[in-house]
Write an enzyme that holds these catalytic residues in place. Structure first.
Site, mmCIF file in Angstrom:
data_model
loop_
_atom_site.group_PDB
_atom_site.id
_atom_site.type_symbol
_atom_site.label_atom_id
_atom_site.label_comp_id
_atom_site.label_asym_id
_atom_site.label_seq_id
_atom_site.Cartn_x
_atom_site.Cartn_y
_atom_site.Cartn_z
ATOM 1 N N CYS A 32 0.828 -1.209 0.000
ATOM 2 C CA CYS A 32 0.000 0.000 0.000
ATOM 3 C C CYS A 32 0.867 1.266 0.000
ATOM 4 C CB CYS A 32 -0.977 -0.044 1.165
ATOM 5 S SG CYS A 32 -2.446 0.980 0.873
ATOM 6 N N HIS A 86 -3.795 -5.882 0.928
ATOM 7 C CA HIS A 86 -3.477 -6.045 2.354
ATOM 8 C C HIS A 86 -4.614 -6.780 3.032
ATOM 9 C CE1 HIS A 86 -6.229 -2.703 3.234
ATOM 10 N NE2 HIS A 86 -5.619 -2.001 2.305
ATOM 11 N N ARG A 143 -12.036 7.138 -4.365
ATOM 12 C CA ARG A 143 -11.091 6.260 -3.692
ATOM 13 C C ARG A 143 -11.420 4.802 -4.022
ATOM 14 N NH1 ARG A 143 -7.612 7.403 0.374
ATOM 15 N NH2 ARG A 143 -6.808 5.628 1.559
#
Length: 251
Positions: free
Chosen positions: A99, A196, A132
């Site tokens: 990330c 993740h 996002r």
């Protein structure tokens, strides 16, 4: 005594007090246990704020994810060690970055309206996009026999340079930029990804790829004894089939 019992791999966990937003300590725990179960000695060393890290003798370096503020702090620290870190990468050192840590690998990354200098270890850059990207993800990759599953949460749009290999092809989710159909990057023994949740416990094949590359560099042999991964692989399979069957919505 088996051959692996006399082997040691040194792992540098970079700035865990700042970059552990997505349970990245679980990635280190996974690496440690998968080494121990094979009789490989894990020498895990944390690098904290104020330390001057040396990558001499390091086999695997790990950079996790954090907030924009924490990511900027870590980048400033690592820029002071840029030449040594670049030498480590070019010498085949294993580096896993998740990330925010993934974004640091490139030439630059966007933080709001500001473009911040990156480490320049891999030919890529990250700008900002809307909306996002948030949701579950599945990726087909040569580093893992099973699809890589996890979660992505990033506003960054990462663009790979000519000749930089993506980690894999997006099967579900958005990946690097929401448009190319690719996720993450592979360069020499560098693995960068937005996946993740944490990454390695859900994807033992990825953990073993990192360990095998480190063993090959250190000892010239990458043979790994198989482990009983029935539980891990069952969880991976369930999640993958739920995503592909549409039982989990893409956000």
């Amino acid at each position: 005594m088996s051959e692996s019992a006399s082997r040691t791999l040194r792992v540098a966990h970079l700035y865990p007090e700042l970059l552990n937003l997505y349970g990245d300590s679980g990635n280190i725990l996974c690496l440690r246990k998968r080494m121990e179960w094979r009789g490989i000695e894990p020498d895990v060393r944390e690098v904290h704020v104020g330390d001057r890290p040396s990558f001499s003798g390091v086999d695997i370096a790990f950079i996790g994810g954090g907030s924009d503020r924490e990511q900027r702090i870590v980048c400033d620290y690592l820029l002071e060690e840029k030449d040594e870190l670049a030498a480590f990468v070019e010498d085949g050192g294993v580096l896993a970055a998740v990330c925010g840590g993934y974004q640091l690998l490139g030439h630059s990354y966007a933080m709001g309206d500001q473009v911040v200098e990156g480490l320049g270890l891999v030919d890529l850059f990250t700008d900002h996009g809307e909306p996002r990207i948030i949701g579950n993800i599945a990726v087909e990759s040569r580093v893992s026999p099973q699809p890589i599953v996890g979660y992505e949460n990033h506003a960054g749009r990462t663009h790979l340079g000519e000749g930089v290999e993506p980690l894999g092809r997006v099967l579900f989710g958005r990946g690097n930029d929401g448009a190319s159909g690719f996720e993450g990057c592979l360069y020499k023994n560098v693995l960068g990804t937005y996946v993740h949740g944490p990454l390695l416990p859900k994807n033992p094949g990825v953990a073993d790829w990192l360990i095998a590359r480190a063993l090959e560099r250190r000892y010239g042999s990458a043979d790994l004894e198989p482990l009983d991964d029935r539980e891990e692989l069952a969880a991976n399979e369930v999640m993958y089939h739920r995503l592909m069957a549409g039982e989990v919505e893409e956000l």
